[in-house]
Enzyme design. Structure first.
Site, short mmCIF file in Angstrom:
data_model
loop_
_atom_site.label_atom_id
_atom_site.label_comp_id
_atom_site.label_asym_id
_atom_site.label_seq_id
_atom_site.Cartn_x
_atom_site.Cartn_y
_atom_site.Cartn_z
NE ARG A 109 -12.59 -7.76 15.81
CZ ARG A 109 -12.82 -7.16 14.65
NH1 ARG A 109 -13.62 -6.09 14.61
NH2 ARG A 109 -12.25 -7.60 13.55
CB CYS A 147 -8.69 -3.25 9.35
SG CYS A 147 -10.21 -2.62 8.59
CD GLN A 173 -11.88 2.58 7.86
OE1 GLN A 173 -12.40 3.20 8.79
NE2 GLN A 173 -12.15 1.30 7.64
NE ARG A 232 -14.54 0.88 2.59
CZ ARG A 232 -14.14 0.04 3.53
NH1 ARG A 232 -12.86 -0.03 3.84
NH2 ARG A 232 -15.00 -0.71 4.19
CG HIS A 239 -7.67 1.16 6.72
ND1 HIS A 239 -8.01 0.98 5.41
CD2 HIS A 239 -8.47 0.31 7.45
CE1 HIS A 239 -8.96 0.06 5.33
NE2 HIS A 239 -9.25 -0.36 6.55
CG ASN A 316 -6.51 -2.24 4.48
OD1 ASN A 316 -5.68 -1.64 3.79
ND2 ASN A 316 -7.49 -2.96 3.95
CB THR A 317 -5.39 -7.06 3.98
OG1 THR A 317 -4.25 -6.85 3.15
CG2 THR A 317 -6.61 -6.39 3.39
#
Length: 338
Positions: A109, A147, A173, A232, A239, A316-317
């Protein structure tokens, strides 16, 4: 049709890729790779399918291969759901072999010649593919962000023209962000875990690259600072994040910008009707109620208050992982980079 494959097809993000690609109008899903223990099996026998919709019939009989270049010779694009330690070399090998890589992994990235793309924000960064090809690479690597970073940056799209220098974010998250086996139940039930390894650093770095300017040879980072605190929480998918930003304009002016913003893109299959959905209810957005807006690709924004402070939330996914890579690939095809 563009021939595509999924690297790491049996994991949480890999399954989302398969779900999104199975009947895609641009892509013909022909190759699924996984670990050696799954290689040689039919996908339906190799995967412990855990998504809400049934395993698509069109992919169940695909034979899983191990993740080798030889398995990808006839593929135009691979979608990488590999862990970062495996993705580093494999993705480079794919690009050198002439395969386009749309990666959800963090490995590349921040590489100076690899675009980190959120299409609604920095589609022009795809021009960095030309830098990779100038260095002798026949394929390319294009990445999508972390994400949580993607929810933050999509929410900034309508207000990026306001002046600000300081952005602070606290995330809440979902557990699916850690993968199927990521967090033991006894650790997360009745609990909040105020640490996600590497997450805060990713948000602070990646946001500046995404919101930055590509000058033809490099990305010049956006001229503001990001401070992140990542947590989390016991939510399955979605999220959420609280965002503070030092915009001087009034709540009314910012609300108008959210309401009136138009996405600069159109006619991509995975692009939602609304990339940003501005909500006026005091108790929204909520993951359980709002995460599947736009088939999981919409980022919901609400609780805008003086400060400027607001809440953003997205799946998020999907928006934060597989859907983001698929949207990038659609843009790559649309812009003629294959």
């Amino acid at each position: 049709m563009v021939s595509v494959g999924v690297l790491g097809a049996t994991g949480a993000v890999g399954q989302r890729f398969v779900q999104l690609l199975a009947d895609h109008p641009y892509f013909d899903l022909t190759v699924l790779t996984a670990s050696e223990r799954s290689a040689g099996k039919k996908y339906r026998d190799a995967v412990n399918w855990r998504l809400d919709l049934p395993l698509p019939e069109s992919v169940g009989d695909i034979t899983v291969t191990d993740t080798r270049i030889e398995s990808l010779k006839n593929v135009d694009i691979v979608f990488s759901a590999l862990p970062a330690d495996l993705a580093t070399k494999i993705e480079i090998d794919c690009a050198k072999a002439g395969v386009g890589v749309c990666s959800n992994a963090s490995s590349h990235r921040m590489s100076p010649d690899v675009p980190l793309v959120v299409p609604e924000i920095n589609a022009d960064h795809l021009r960095m593919i030309e830098l990779q090809r100038d260095s002798g690479t026949d394929g390319f690597i294009v990445t999508n962000p972390n994400c949580s970073t993607i929810m933050l940056t999509v929410s900034l799209a309508p207000i990026r023209n306001f002046h600000f220098t300081d952005l602070r974010v606290a995330t809440m998250q979902a557990i699916s962000g850690a993968g199927f086996e990521g967090i033991p139940g006894m650790s997360i039930f009745d609990n909040v875990i105020p640490y996600i390894g590497g997450e805060e650093e990713k948000m602070e770095r990646e946001t500046l690259k995404i919101m930055g300017t590509f000058d033809g040879s490099e990305v010049i980072n956006a001229p503001f600072t990001v401070s992140a605190s990542c947590n989390r929480v016991p939510v399955i998918d979605g999220h959420s994040m609280a965002i503070w930003i030092d915009i001087k304009e009034s709540v009314e002016e910012v609300a108008k910008a959210f309401r009136n913003w138009k996405c600069p893109l159109k006619d991509l299959p995975t692009l939602p009707e609304k990339s940003v959905d501005f909500m006026t209810q005091q108790d929204r957005p909520q993951p359980r109620l709002d995460r599947m807006k736009g088939k999981g690709m919409t980022v919901s924004v609400g609780r805008l208050r003086p400060g400027i402070r607001y809440i953003a939330m997205g799946h998020n996914t999907i928006r934060g992982a597989a859907g983001a890579s698929v949207l990038n690939a659609e843009l790559i095809c649309d812009r003629g980079y294959l």
